[in-house]
Design a protein around this motif. Structure first.
Motif, mmCIF file in Angstrom:
data_model
loop_
_atom_site.group_PDB
_atom_site.id
_atom_site.type_symbol
_atom_site.label_atom_id
_atom_site.label_comp_id
_atom_site.label_asym_id
_atom_site.label_seq_id
_atom_site.Cartn_x
_atom_site.Cartn_y
_atom_site.Cartn_z
ATOM 1 N N ILE A 21 0.835 -1.210 0.000
ATOM 2 C CA ILE A 21 0.000 0.000 0.000
ATOM 3 C C ILE A 21 0.866 1.254 0.000
ATOM 4 O O ILE A 21 0.636 2.204 -0.747
ATOM 5 N N ILE A 22 1.913 1.230 0.881
ATOM 6 C CA ILE A 22 2.820 2.387 0.970
ATOM 7 C C ILE A 22 3.515 2.616 -0.370
ATOM 8 O O ILE A 22 3.636 3.747 -0.855
ATOM 9 N N LYS A 23 3.972 1.493 -0.983
ATOM 10 C CA LYS A 23 4.643 1.600 -2.279
ATOM 11 C C LYS A 23 3.700 2.162 -3.343
ATOM 12 O O LYS A 23 4.060 2.999 -4.161
ATOM 13 N N SER A 24 2.440 1.677 -3.290
ATOM 14 C CA SER A 24 1.434 2.160 -4.237
ATOM 15 C C SER A 24 1.166 3.642 -4.035
ATOM 16 O O SER A 24 1.089 4.421 -4.992
ATOM 17 N N LEU A 25 1.001 4.031 -2.736
ATOM 18 C CA LEU A 25 0.756 5.449 -2.434
ATOM 19 C C LEU A 25 1.934 6.322 -2.862
ATOM 20 O O LEU A 25 1.759 7.416 -3.391
ATOM 21 N N GLN A 26 3.156 5.790 -2.595
ATOM 22 C CA GLN A 26 4.344 6.551 -2.987
ATOM 23 C C GLN A 26 4.394 6.741 -4.503
ATOM 24 O O GLN A 26 4.754 7.804 -5.007
ATOM 25 N N GLY A 27 3.976 5.678 -5.223
ATOM 26 C CA GLY A 27 3.925 5.789 -6.678
ATOM 27 C C GLY A 27 2.944 6.840 -7.135
ATOM 28 O O GLY A 27 3.208 7.624 -8.048
ATOM 29 N N LYS A 28 1.774 6.867 -6.456
ATOM 30 C CA LYS A 28 0.765 7.870 -6.802
ATOM 31 C C LYS A 28 1.253 9.277 -6.486
ATOM 32 O O LYS A 28 1.019 10.236 -7.227
ATOM 33 N N VAL A 29 1.949 9.400 -5.323
ATOM 34 C CA VAL A 29 2.514 10.707 -4.956
ATOM 35 C C VAL A 29 3.538 11.152 -5.994
ATOM 36 O O VAL A 29 3.540 12.301 -6.447
ATOM 37 N N ASN A 30 4.435 10.230 -6.394
ATOM 38 C CA ASN A 30 5.450 10.563 -7.400
ATOM 39 C C ASN A 30 4.804 10.956 -8.726
ATOM 40 O O ASN A 30 5.243 11.891 -9.399
#
Length: 533
Positions: A21-30
């Motif tokens: 989830i964190i990786k996914s969120l970080q991807g969305k943030v990026n």
């Protein structure tokens, strides 16, 4: 033991899931940051001053990266280039235009000359503009203005200083376009508020004049050699765009297409009138239903342009038809600053004379009220681009004269016009803030700088596009924000932004309908037109 192992397994699964989830969120943030940076870069691109122009040759079917560089400027100048090719594809002409200093230099290439290795100069730097008409064998034909007179000249590229004059100007005829075919010249002229076509023989003698209906406009589109017809695009306030033609033997003007319409054109009336503004006579065209009652209660949409010496002629708009069908009057005022009466008419509204153009709009509205066409609670005003500036300026100066104002893609922060994109080209039209007197003049009518706190201004719908690279949308954003902050809140001030569009707004039919619907809905609502046909 079994329970605790399962618990640990669940916890590990939770951690893995959380990491995903964190990786996914970080991807969305990026991605969001990347898009934000991309938008910021794009926004900067749409504000950059246009300098160091380049001209490329593009082969259809290839990518832009494979285009060949033909001509460029690397001196930090604002120059831009116009290219024309003769019908027989023998000559290419390049106009190197410096819009700041209002100069042109012309170069040519003759494809029949096997010894020519590159572009050669044809006309050295000049304040005149030369429009290529074509070529008569080895001679090039141009239209130009010399000593305020429109002329047609012939130039031999091998001896470019030797010119032969073909057609002289004719008093009161404002030439908009010239077409050359079969040793004859066809001039599209504006005279007494309407278009006419004037035909000249090879010696410059007039052989025929053909009138175009009032409220209509046309443009040359070429010749159909099989039918011996000169072709036009044609439209009017009442007729949608179609193709038209003039027979080159009989000079009969005919519409080539039929369009199904839902209204009776014969029930409309288009009339030419004149009114006085600062003791100067201003032409105006009115469109309304026949049998109009002058009871002072008719809704009015008043439009204009009034800049750059441009002649504005009748363009079809289904919204105008709807407005008139519902008892409205459409008015177009040919205010000073445009070209409807020639170059002097343009100068009469440019630079230090811009306030006169603003007065012309106000006086048009006052005339319509005085003559019982309407009243101040029934007048909407609108203009686009330069007309958008004029709309905001006259509304700010005359808050009680109009019920609604719809400025479209206008440069409302007039003192900063020259700081962005092509605004730097237009110091000859508006002036420059680098000159103290010109700065004070610009500031005197700049809409943004003349908003007064607590004043009840007309209802406003400010329209722009987020990718307008001619008049950046920042003008509309700043003007709207300032109006909403300072103006009396009794009337609405709305901002409409067309997404993924440029200076001309909506670029597909669906978006165009949406834009027009918002425009006329705002007018109908504000002017109290409640029952619609």
């Amino acid at each position: 033991s079994q329970i605790s192992t399962t618990a640990f397994a669940d916890e590990e699964d939770d951690i893995v899931q959380m990491q995903k989830i964190i990786k996914s969120l970080q991807g969305k943030v990026n991605t969001a940051l990347s898009q934000k940076n991309e938008r910021a870069t794009t926004n900067e691109q749409y504000k950059q001053v246009a300098i160091n122009g380049k001209l490329y040759y593009h082969t259809i079917g290839t990518t832009q990266e494979k285009d060949s560089l033909i001509f460029k400027k690397s001196d930090g100048s604002n120059n831009h280039f116009n290219v024309t090719v003769t019908d027989d594809e023998r000559y290419i002409i390049i106009d190197d235009n410096d819009p700041v200093n209002n100069t042109h230099a012309y170069y040519y290439f003759d494809f029949n000359n096997k010894e020519q290795k590159g572009l050669l100069p044809l006309i050295k730097k000049s304040n005149n503009t030369y429009h290529l008409l074509g070529n008569n064998n080895d001679s090039l034909l141009f239209s130009t203005v010399i000593n305020k007179e429109k002329k047609v000249i012939s130039i031999d590229p091998k001896n470019p200083k030797k010119w032969v004059e073909k057609i002289k100007s004719i008093e009161n005829l404002i030439v908009q376009d010239i077409y050359y075919y079969d040793n004859k010249f066809y001039e599209l002229c504006f005279y007494n508020q309407q278009h006419i076509i004037v035909v000249f023989d090879s010696h410059g003698n007039i052989t025929k004049k053909v009138e175009i209906p009032i409220g209509a406009s046309c443009d040359f589109k070429g010749v159909d050699e099989e039918t011996n017809q000169l072709l036009f695009s044609y439209q009017s306030y009442l007729h949608p765009p179609i193709f038209a033609a003039m027979n080159l033997s009989t000079y009969k003007f005919d519409l080539l297409e039929k369009v199904k319409i839902s209204y009776d054109m014969s029930s409309f009336e288009i009339e030419k009138i004149e009114y006085s503004s600062d003791n100067v006579t201003i032409p105006m065209i009115l469109m309304h239903k026949k049998g109009l009652k002058l009871d002072g209660n008719n809704p009015v949409l008043l439009e204009y342009y009034g800049g750059f010496g441009i002649i504005t002629t009748g363009e079809y708009d289904a919204g105008k038809i709807t407005f008139v069908e519902n008892g409205g009057i459409y008015a177009f005022a040919m205010i000073r600053g445009g070209g409807e009466k020639g170059k002097e008419w343009h100068k009469a509204g440019a630079l230090f004379n811009r306030q006169k153009s603003i007065n012309d709009i106000a006086n048009a509205a006052k005339y319509l009220v005085e003559k019982k066409y309407t009243n101040t609670t029934k007048i909407a005003i609108s203009g686009g681009s330069h007309g958008g500036l004029m709309t905001a300026a006259v509304a700010i100066q005359n808050p009680n004269l109009f019920a609604a104002a719809i400025p479209v893609v206008g440069n409302f922060d007039a003192i900063r016009t020259e700081k962005f994109t092509v605004g730097t080209f237009h110091t000859d039209e508006f002036g420059t803030v680098k000159d103290s007197l010109q700065f004070l003049n610009i500031k005197s009518y700049s809409p943004l700088h003349n908003i007064k706190k607590g004043v009840k201004y007309p209802s406003m719908l400010i329209m722009t596009s987020n990718y307008d690279d001619r008049v950046p949308p920042l003008h509309s954003y700043k003007f709207t924000a300032t109006m909403q902050e300072l103006a009396e809140k009794q009337n609405p001030v709305l901002l409409r932004v067309e997404k993924n569009a440029g200076h001309n707004g909506a670029r597909n039919y669906e978006k165009y309908i949406d834009m027009n619907t918002d425009f006329y809905s705002f007018i109908f609502h504000t002017l109290g037109v409640s029952k619609y046909k």
